[in-house]
Design an enzyme around this catalytic site. Structure first.
Site, short mmCIF file in Angstrom:
data_model
loop_
_atom_site.label_atom_id
_atom_site.label_comp_id
_atom_site.label_asym_id
_atom_site.label_seq_id
_atom_site.Cartn_x
_atom_site.Cartn_y
_atom_site.Cartn_z
CG ASP A 49 -8.88 1.25 -0.81
OD1 ASP A 49 -10.41 1.79 -0.14
OD2 ASP A 49 -8.33 0.32 0.38
CE LYS A 69 -6.13 -1.52 -0.10
NZ LYS A 69 -6.71 -2.44 0.10
CB THR A 99 -0.80 0.06 1.13
OG1 THR A 99 -1.54 -1.40 1.42
CG2 THR A 99 -1.59 1.42 1.56
CE LYS A 133 -5.11 2.03 2.05
NZ LYS A 133 -6.66 1.24 2.43
CE LYS A 166 -9.58 -4.72 4.35
NZ LYS A 166 -9.19 -3.45 4.33
CG ASP A 196 -12.24 -3.37 2.53
OD1 ASP A 196 -12.55 -4.17 3.00
OD2 ASP A 196 -11.55 -2.37 2.54
CD GLU A 205 -10.28 -2.47 -1.13
OE1 GLU A 205 -10.25 -2.19 -0.01
OE2 GLU A 205 -9.22 -1.76 -1.95
#
Length: 361
Positions: free
Chosen positions: A190, A160, A135, A162, A267, A243, A218
């Site tokens: 994301d 990934k 990330t 953010k 998760k 998510d 995401e």
């Protein structure tokens, strides 16, 4: 040899670098490690992490659930009867998914330890090495670009990113990152619920025009906005992953029926452990919905349990999102998983390979 003890251990582990999303910024992880012990003194481990902004779990609440109704269900039971035992764990309390997950994972780990096999093998895995993305925490474009260059040099080829930070220039951030890493690097975006549906459609369209290899977007909108998720999914060519919208089979079914997502991020701390996660995986496969196995900001214990499950996935699927423990300055336990570049390595040892608490925890 029944379960004779269910212990909780609080740990607080600093990160080597602060981690920021559109929702929060953290510089440490606080968690409750759960240890299930049998009559012979063998232990299985699980984890529940405090996370006020996403799961609502607190250390005190986790301990209360584990020390009360979850312990009452587990003590005196046969740990080899994993299926009925973890089913009863799932029924013991409403909510408290993180606490239920910690106990569920500890029982699965103990069962593997008693059989002297790695937990991944017990779950049906053919490998003990699991690739992962990494990330890029939210921040100014220049800082994200620098982080992308560093992660690329460390061998990560799936990043990934953010985004979704209010007031931030998400398009500029993405372009800076793309210019830094060049071709051959896949990008996952994301938004952490940071956009409105119309804003998401506009931004994703702009992202597509950059020509970058964008693998998925995401949780573009608020977790409870199922109509908004469907709106975005229907209007973009980039796969959309849910998510925070997916906690249970009922949530997954709602998304499937409304065509609200192309993929779901499973998760353990959201769904309640390995048993319900496997149910969600089966449901997604039956519906033709993709799956990514991810983690909260948690330690090596929780991350390794998810990795053991990810190791059972069919080759060729999307990489798991399991860099959470990579951010920690040290593990809270001895033994267990380690990172080797862009891969997470599970030990060829009973269970998760954990031998005890680290003295520095």
């Amino acid at each position: 040899m029944p379960v004779v003890e269910l212990r909780t251990h609080r740990v607080r582990v600093p990160l080597h670098t602060p981690f920021s999303t559109a929702v929060r910024t953290v510089d440490h992880v606080e968690a409750v490690l759960v240890e299930a012990r049998d009559e012979d003194g063998r232990s299985g481990w699980g984890e529940a992490t405090e996370n006020w902004r996403v799961t609502g779990a607190s250390l005190a609440g986790i301990e209360a659930a584990v020390d009360g109704p979850l312990r009452a269900v587990v003590l005196g039971r046969d740990p080899d009867a994993t299926e009925p035992l973890t089913r009863d764990v799932g029924r013991a309390v409403q909510g408290n998914q993180a606490a239920r997950s910690a106990v569920d994972c500890a029982l699965h780990d103990l069962a593997a330890v008693r059989l002297s096999v790695p937990l991944a093998r017990l779950l049906g895995a053919g490998t003990l090495r699991v690739p992962t993305d990494v990330t890029l925490a939210a921040g100014p474009a220049e800082r994200m670009r620098s982080a992308a260059e560093q992660r690329r040099s460390e061998g990560f080829d799936v990043l990934k990113i953010k985004l979704g930070d209010p007031g931030g220039d998400d398009l500029r951030r993405l372009k800076e990152i793309g210019a830094a890493v060049g071709p051959g690097v896949r990008l996952r975006i994301d938004a952490n619920q940071g956009w409105t549906p119309k804003q998401a459609v506009r931004l994703i369209g702009e992202f597509e025009q950059t020509g970058l290899d964008i693998e998925l977007v995401e949780q573009p909108v608020a977790a409870g906005d199922f109509d908004g998720m469907a709106y975005v999914t229907a209007r973009t060519g980039v796969p959309v992953m849910a998510d925070e919208s997916v906690w249970s089979p009922a949530d997954a079914l709602r998304l499937i029926r409304t065509r609200g997502a192309d993929l779901i991020n499973i998760k353990l701390a959201k769904c309640g452990g390995l048993r319900p996660a496997r149910q969600l995986m089966a449901l997604a496969e039956a519906a033709g919905v993709g799956v990514v196995l991810g983690s909260m900001m948690e330690t090596h214990v929780g991350t390794a349990a998810t990795a053991a499950l990810a190791a059972t996935a069919r080759p060729g699927g999307l990489l798991p999102d399991l860099d959470a423990a990579w951010w920690l300055s040290r593990p809270p336990v001895t033994g267990g998983m380690v990172y080797d570049g862009a891969e997470l390595c599970l030990p060829d040892a009973p269970g998760l390979g954990i031998t005890g608490l680290a003295h520095t925890a």
